[in-house]
Write an enzyme that holds these catalytic residues in place. Structure first.
Site, PDB file in Angstrom:
ATOM      1  N   CYS A 222      44.344  38.075  48.219  1.00  0.00           N
ATOM      2  CA  CYS A 222      45.599  37.881  48.947  1.00  0.00           C
ATOM      3  C   CYS A 222      46.778  38.481  48.197  1.00  0.00           C
ATOM      4  O   CYS A 222      47.925  38.291  48.607  1.00  0.00           O
ATOM      5  CB  CYS A 222      45.841  36.395  49.206  1.00  0.00           C
ATOM      6  SG  CYS A 222      45.974  35.393  47.706  1.00  0.00           S
TER       7      CYS A 222
ATOM      8  N   ASP B 210      36.913  35.250  46.231  1.00  0.00           N
ATOM      9  CA  ASP B 210      38.143  35.153  47.016  1.00  0.00           C
ATOM     10  C   ASP B 210      39.093  34.232  46.253  1.00  0.00           C
ATOM     11  O   ASP B 210      39.318  33.085  46.633  1.00  0.00           O
ATOM     12  CB  ASP B 210      37.826  34.595  48.407  1.00  0.00           C
ATOM     13  CG  ASP B 210      39.047  34.557  49.321  1.00  0.00           C
ATOM     14  OD1 ASP B 210      40.098  35.120  48.945  1.00  0.00           O
ATOM     15  OD2 ASP B 210      38.953  33.957  50.409  1.00  0.00           O
TER      16      ASP B 210
ATOM     17  N   TYR C  10      34.920  30.738  44.347  1.00  0.00           N
ATOM     18  CA  TYR C  10      36.168  30.279  44.953  1.00  0.00           C
ATOM     19  C   TYR C  10      35.940  30.089  46.457  1.00  0.00           C
ATOM     20  O   TYR C  10      36.785  30.422  47.279  1.00  0.00           O
ATOM     21  CB  TYR C  10      37.317  31.264  44.729  1.00  0.00           C
ATOM     22  CG  TYR C  10      37.522  31.699  43.300  1.00  0.00           C
ATOM     23  CD1 TYR C  10      38.287  30.942  42.419  1.00  0.00           C
ATOM     24  CD2 TYR C  10      36.945  32.878  42.824  1.00  0.00           C
ATOM     25  CE1 TYR C  10      38.470  31.344  41.104  1.00  0.00           C
ATOM     26  CE2 TYR C  10      37.119  33.282  41.512  1.00  0.00           C
ATOM     27  CZ  TYR C  10      37.876  32.513  40.661  1.00  0.00           C
ATOM     28  OH  TYR C  10      38.059  32.914  39.353  1.00  0.00           O
TER      29      TYR C  10
ATOM     30  N   GLN D  85      42.803  29.355  55.839  1.00  0.00           N
ATOM     31  CA  GLN D  85      43.631  30.496  56.206  1.00  0.00           C
ATOM     32  C   GLN D  85      44.394  30.202  57.491  1.00  0.00           C
ATOM     33  O   GLN D  85      43.863  29.624  58.436  1.00  0.00           O
ATOM     34  CB  GLN D  85      42.766  31.742  56.380  1.00  0.00           C
ATOM     35  CG  GLN D  85      42.219  32.302  55.079  1.00  0.00           C
ATOM     36  CD  GLN D  85      43.300  32.916  54.188  1.00  0.00           C
ATOM     37  OE1 GLN D  85      44.464  33.032  54.591  1.00  0.00           O
ATOM     38  NE2 GLN D  85      42.925  33.307  52.992  1.00  0.00           N
TER      39      GLN D  85
END
Length: 437
Positions: free
Chosen positions: A374, A347, A282, A255
């Site tokens: 996201c 995620d 993930y 990130q």
């Protein structure tokens, strides 16, 4: 078809940071406009929806601020308080329109958690290398737009860019930089054909500017998929994400806003609670899984990225954490009895969960799923499907990892009280398996 100049009244802002206006010719989505404004825009007809670009603001919103016009930003013209409000609305819109959830749940969405920094937060950047200098790839085209200053990038990377003589990067097509707020260090990856020895001069120039390591990646359709070789110095540096230190490189995924991501990881761990066994699906190099570890007897991090898994194993050895296992696998692996867990954290990439992954979650032994996303649209699709299957959506909190842009992350939790018949109860499996490798 040529564009047409039109005067438009902006009703609201939608995903992508676009202002929505309605005309006799249909809906127009306008870049650079805010709700409540009247703007003059160049409008180009499109299939279903017309696209516009603001040329003049005739009636100015109180939320409007002066800001740089960069390809990397699409909400910088709004105050930061307004950006946070819009991002909550993006999540609410997705819940209502895509997930088909009720108004009570939609209104219960928490306020957006702000980024600790509004500017200079990005710890990575990738630029084209041109004879005129570093450049952005222009929005919606392959044209190059020279970089003079990038206010979203961490100061240590900005310093490298300011000092760099690009004439010494002969043969390099693109340059990727990753900085660390924890250590102040920067590593670089050159994207170029050939062997590492051909880029020793470029590596020397970058290291003279303060970079601590340079790697080489061959050009490929998918970034860094053709492999990465070390040219000089270090390939990785350490960064702080919430409560853990994570190794990062200029070619691996991590990130880009460590401080904001750390807040989300701490929140996800809090929603996960505690128990004998959790799975981080993930999971990459395990940044979220490592936040779960203090509250669970065993945590399995599952991913298909070999390099990320290797970094994760290395990091937990350094940290002395003994209850994490890293495994190569995807959602289908949840059917394996050794991976049954009461809590699963997901995620996924922007495309969200596949139908197979949603089936695997539903057929697992989990009574709780913490979903970090996201993309509100794919998150809402997946949540809507799980709710139809009997799950209950609990807390939903937007997090801002990308100030000055329309991107928003979502941290949420789903629970259920009963398992499907084919699920293996967590207490029916051995959770004392080896905890490393």
């Amino acid at each position: 078809m040529p564009s047409v100049s039109m005067e438009l009244s902006i009703e609201k802002i939608v995903a992508g940071g676009l202002g929505l206006a309605r005309t006799d010719a249909g809906v127009v989505l306008v870049r650079g406009a805010l709700p409540g404004e009247t703007v003059r825009a160049d409008v180009r007809p499109g299939k279903g929806v017309n696209q516009g670009v603001t040329r003049e603001v005739l009636t100015r919103s109180p939320d409007r601020v002066d800001a740089p016009n960069l390809p990397t930003t699409d909400l910088a013209h709004a105050s930061y308080d307004a950006q946070l409000r819009y991002k909550r609305e993006f999540v609410q819109e997705a819940m209502s329109r895509i997930a088909k959830l009720g108004e009570e749940q939609v209104q219960a969405v928490a306020p957006t958690v702000p980024s600790p920094r509004e500017w200079a937060y990005r710890n990575t950047a990738q630029y084209l290398v041109t004879p005129e200098g570093l450049a952005y790839r222009e929005r919606r085209s392959n044209a190059a737009l020279s970089v003079e200053r990038d206010p979203l990038i961490m100061e240590n990377i900005q310093t490298i860019i300011r000092l760099l003589d690009v004439s010494k990067l002969e043969g390099v097509q693109e340059l990727s930089l990753r900085g660390s707020r924890l250590t102040g260090e920067v590593v670089a990856t050159l994207i170029a054909p050939g062997e590492p020895r051909a880029y020793l001069r470029a590596a020397d120039e970058l290291m003279d500017c303060g970079v601590v390591g340079v790697s080489l990646a061959a050009p490929a359709g998918r970034r860094f998929s053709a492999g990465v070789q070390l040219v000089a110095g270090e390939s990785e540096i350490m960064e702080q994400y919430g409560n853990v230190k994570v190794s990062v490189s200029a070619s691996g995924f991590a990130q880009i806003n460590p401080e904001a991501a750390g807040l989300a990881y701490i929140a996800a761990a809090r929603l996960a609670g505690n128990g004998p066994h959790a799975v981080d699906l993930y999971g990459g190099s395990g940044a979220i899984g490592r936040h779960l570890a203090p509250n669970f007897g065993r945590v399995v991090v599952l991913d298909t990225d070999f390099d990320a898994l290797a970094r994760g194993r290395h990091d937990v050895r350094l940290a002395g954490e003994r209850n994490l296992t890293f495994r190569d696998g995807d959602a289908a692996q949840l059917y394996h009895s050794s991976l049954q867990a009461g809590v699963i954290v997901v995620d996924p990439p922007r495309v969200g969960l596949s139908e197979m992954a949603r089936d695997a979650l539903h057929d697992s032994s989990a009574l709780k799923v913490v979903y970090v996303s996201c993309d509100p649209a794919t998150w809402a699709r997946d949540v809507g499907d799980l709710v139809k299957r009997g799950w209950t959506l609990g807390q939903v909190t937007p997090h801002d990892f990308y100030p000055q842009t329309s991107h928003v992350e979502v941290v949420s939790v789903l629970t259920r009280t009963e398992l499907p018949e084919r699920a293996v109860p967590e207490d029916a499996v051995d959770t004392t398996a080896p905890t490393e490798q």
